[in-house]
Design an enzyme around this catalytic site. Structure first.
Site, mmCIF file in Angstrom:
data_model
loop_
_atom_site.group_PDB
_atom_site.id
_atom_site.type_symbol
_atom_site.label_atom_id
_atom_site.label_comp_id
_atom_site.label_asym_id
_atom_site.label_seq_id
_atom_site.Cartn_x
_atom_site.Cartn_y
_atom_site.Cartn_z
ATOM 1 N N CYS A 1 0.798 -1.235 0.000
ATOM 2 C CA CYS A 1 0.000 0.000 0.000
ATOM 3 C C CYS A 1 0.833 1.288 0.000
ATOM 4 C CB CYS A 1 -0.993 -0.034 1.158
ATOM 5 S SG CYS A 1 -2.340 1.135 0.928
ATOM 6 N N HIS B 1 -3.925 -5.358 2.122
ATOM 7 C CA HIS B 1 -3.716 -5.623 3.540
ATOM 8 C C HIS B 1 -4.474 -6.915 3.815
ATOM 9 C CE1 HIS B 1 -2.314 -1.500 4.104
ATOM 10 N NE2 HIS B 1 -3.337 -1.105 3.381
#
Ligand code: GLN
Length: 262
Positions: A99, A210
């Site tokens: 990310c 995630h």
């Protein structure tokens, strides 16, 4: 060589500043999957105090997500480590960036507010946040790995489906020489438009997932470990198979819930 003759140093980028949505679970799973096979690990936390000499000892590199403010602080320091980190990646050291981390490994990241953050330029890509009042890309994700990126070690072809959770404002666009990690089946991925998820350069992987990513997708953890051993010991080292029944079941359930047939 027995497994307990093997040792890996896992570098963890700025754990105090970069670990959103449980990303430290990736480190735990790398450590555990090594430990269960008798492979020794050492975690090297990387921060402002880490010397170039220490960085050069890394066999596997991990960086988690972060908010825009933290990304700016990290980047001010990461530029000082640019030469060594780029060299590790060029030397085919495996890496996983999640990310906020891959955003910093591209050419640049334009945050929601404030000025552009120049990246390390490892991945041929750039990321732009549309601004503080604009939508974030938040979703459970199912994606299919671009399996041709994972040709070796030959005993380990990762199973093709990735599951995870994404929550980002930045939209990432890959350049001509960048290869996506996966294709989106459900969710947004890099930018919500072109169906790509993540990026691959040499043995470095970038992803928006995630979850954390590695406990949900242990095949990627094993690929990183096997690759790190191969690069360090200069030969293929077959990893003992672990029982991933529960992980596979969890994946199956999420895919059913999101109505993906596989
Ligand atoms: N700050 C970045 C974004 O919003 C990364 C967020 C994250 O790592 N979860 O795009």
């Amino acid at each position: 060589m027995k497994n307990n003759d093997f040792q890996l140093t896992i570098g963890w980028l700025y754990p105090q500043l970069m670990s959103t949505y449980g990303d430290r679970g990736n480190i735990v799973i790398l450590q555990k999957r090594c430990e269960w096979r008798g492979i020794k690990t050492e975690i090297l936390t990387i921060d402002q105090a880490t010397s170039d000499q220490k960085l050069k000892t890394i066999d596997l590199l991990f960086g988690g997500g972060a908010q825009d403010r933290e990304q700016e602080i990290v980047m001010n320091d990461l530029h000082k480590k640019k030469t060594v980190i780029k060299q590790l990646i060029e030397d085919t050291i495996p890496a996983l960036f999640v990310c906020g981390a891959p955003q910093l490994m591209g050419h640049y990241y334009e945050p929601a507010e404030g000025k552009r953050i120049e990246g390390l330029g490892i991945f041929d890509m750039y990321t732009k946040h549309p601004g503080p009042r604009n939508d974030r890309l938040i979703s459970n994700v199912i994606a299919k790995l671009e399996i041709q990126n994972f040709t070796s070690p030959s005993h380990l072809v990762p199973s093709p489906y990735l599951i995870g959770f994404e929550n980002h404002g930045g939209r990432t666009f890959l350049g001509d020489s960048a290869k996506p990690l996966a294709k989106i089946i459900k969710g947004f991925g890099n930018n919500g438009k072109d169906g790509t998820e993540g990026v691959v350069y040499k043995n470095a992987l970038g992803s928006y997932l995630h979850g954390p990513l590695l406990p949900k997708n242990p095949q990627i953890a094993d690929w990183l470990i096997a690759k790190a051993l191969e690069v360090k010991y200069k030969k293929e080292i077959e990893l003992e198979k672990l029982d991933d029944t529960l992980e596979e079941k969890a994946k199956e359930i999420l895919m059913k819930k999101l109505q993906v047939n596989f």
